[in-house]
Scaffold this motif. Structure first.
Motif, PDB file in Angstrom:
ATOM      1  N   SER A 154      -3.045   0.031  -6.070  1.00 30.56           N
ATOM      2  CA  SER A 154      -2.854  -0.232  -5.347  1.00 30.56           C
ATOM      3  C   SER A 154      -4.398  -0.254  -4.769  1.00 30.56           C
ATOM      4  CB  SER A 154      -2.759   1.764  -5.124  1.00 30.56           C
ATOM      5  OG  SER A 154      -2.792   1.905  -3.825  1.00 30.56           O
ATOM      6  N   VAL A 189       0.387  -0.961  -0.067  1.00 28.54           N
ATOM      7  CA  VAL A 189      -0.233  -0.532   0.265  1.00 28.54           C
ATOM      8  C   VAL A 189       0.829   1.219   0.316  1.00 28.54           C
ATOM      9  CG1 VAL A 189      -1.308   0.961   1.352  1.00 28.54           C
ATOM     10  CG2 VAL A 189      -2.370  -1.397   0.694  1.00 28.54           C
ATOM     11  N   GLY A 228       2.942   2.520  -3.267  1.00 29.51           N
ATOM     12  CA  GLY A 228       1.861   2.914  -4.637  1.00 29.51           C
ATOM     13  C   GLY A 228       2.610   4.398  -5.549  1.00 29.51           C
TER      14      GLY A 228
END
Length: 344
Positions: free
Chosen positions: A322, A299, A302
């Motif tokens: 993402s 996460v 990204g």
């Protein structure tokens, strides 16, 4: 007679009460005054006021004001859904995130010297209707998502939003103009808005919408594939080392990651070779730690995947990838954040 004539001027001036020398002085002053007036001096008009300084627009001001307007509409839509029968914790959480994004963006503008009246006027303006995606979407839907939903069926900015499905469509209404504007912005603004848009798409996934990756790969697709394959391998280990409910959750996440890998690579999912685990995993507790660590790292990566000078399609490609990873991470107690991977 001549003597009378020579004294006539003096007698006339004396009769008028004006000495002869004063006439010369007054006449000289009038001449000087006439000269000054002739050169532009006006004694009967006050000087003009100084010019009002013109405010210089802040960096990326127009883009940030547009983002504020869009977020304001999203918060209003979420409030409409919360007032109806489909209210729930997820929508309430999404509204809180959008309000946090609004607070940060408005703070950026005011810190740059933009008057609050200008920001409020932008928030009250109606945004342009949504446009289609920069590329065709492809891939299998995420768990619980609609297999036929696309960005083109999103509702317009003035249409009422009463259901979770309509809210998800509004969240997914990001088109070429938005991604192009973000790609052209300064690095700080680009990172902030790219992160916010990725969170917005993840919210749509959590509401059941299929936010598929782009059918036409962007220049950063190889980096996306390279980031996805270790996730698949990690969750194969997590599932193998888990039991009970945790194992079922791991298998569900593994299935979602495998579908995502196929979508981004265009081939069947295969276990990558040569990828070492960050620590030994020999228990269910180790497995859970591995799950949260790898998902949180993905996460946060990204913005890194987009590179220093991303194209509009690269930004969208990364954001859609993402979004799906963020939605899967929620099942592992990693809730959505307002700006994933960015320092707000």
């Amino acid at each position: 007679m001549d003597g009378d004539t020579r004294g006539l001027g003096s007698r006339v001036m004396a009769g008028l009460g004006q000495p002869p020398r004063r006439l010369f002085v007054v006449g000289g002053g009038a001449a000087a005054l006439a000269l000054l007036v002739d050169r532009g001096l006006r004694l009967d008009v006050p000087p003009p006021p100084p010019p009002v300084p013109t405010r210089r627009p802040a960096p990326d001001e127009a883009l940030l004001l547009s983002a504020v307007a869009g977020l304001t509409r999203l918060v209003e839509a979420e409030t409409e859904v919360l007032a109806g029968p489909e209210a729930g914790a997820t929508v309430r959480r999404l509204r809180a995130l959008n309000r946090e994004q609004l607070r940060v963006l408005r703070g950026r503008l005011t810190n740059a010297g933009v008057p609050t009246t200008v920001i409020d006027a932008a928030a009250a303006a109606r945004p342009a209707p949504p446009t289609t995606s920069t590329g065709s979407a492809a891939g299998t839907p995420a768990p619980g998502s609609s297999p036929t939903a696309t960005a083109s069926d999103a509702s317009g900015p003035d249409d009422p939003v009463r259901t979770r499905e309509e809210l998800a469509a509004r969240l997914d209404a990001l088109g070429p103009s938005e991604w192009t504007a973000v790609a052209r912005a300064s690095a700080a603004t680009r990172d902030l808005l790219a992160a916010a848009y990725a969170q917005r798409l993840a919210a749509a996934v959590l509401l059941g919408r299929d936010v598929a990756v782009l059918e036409s790969p962007s220049p950063v697709r190889p980096a996306i594939v390279a980031r996805t394959q270790p996730l698949v391998y990690a969750f194969e280990v997590v599932a193998a080392q888990s039991t009970g409910e945790q194992r079922r959750a791991a298998e569900s996440t593994l299935a979602g990651l495998s579908r995502l890998e196929v979508a981004v690579s265009g081939t069947t999912s295969t276990t990558p070779g040569g990828w070492a685990l960050p620590f030994p995993v020999t228990s269910a507790a180790d497995a859970r730690r591995l799950a949260t660590l790898t998902l949180a790292s993905a996460v946060g990566a990204g913005l890194e995947l987009g590179g220093p000078n991303p194209s509009p399609t690269s930004l969208e490609d990364v954001a859609r990838w993402s979004a799906n990873v963020q939605a899967l991470a929620v099942d592992w107690d990693l809730p959505l954040t307002a700006f994933p991977g960015a320092a707000s």
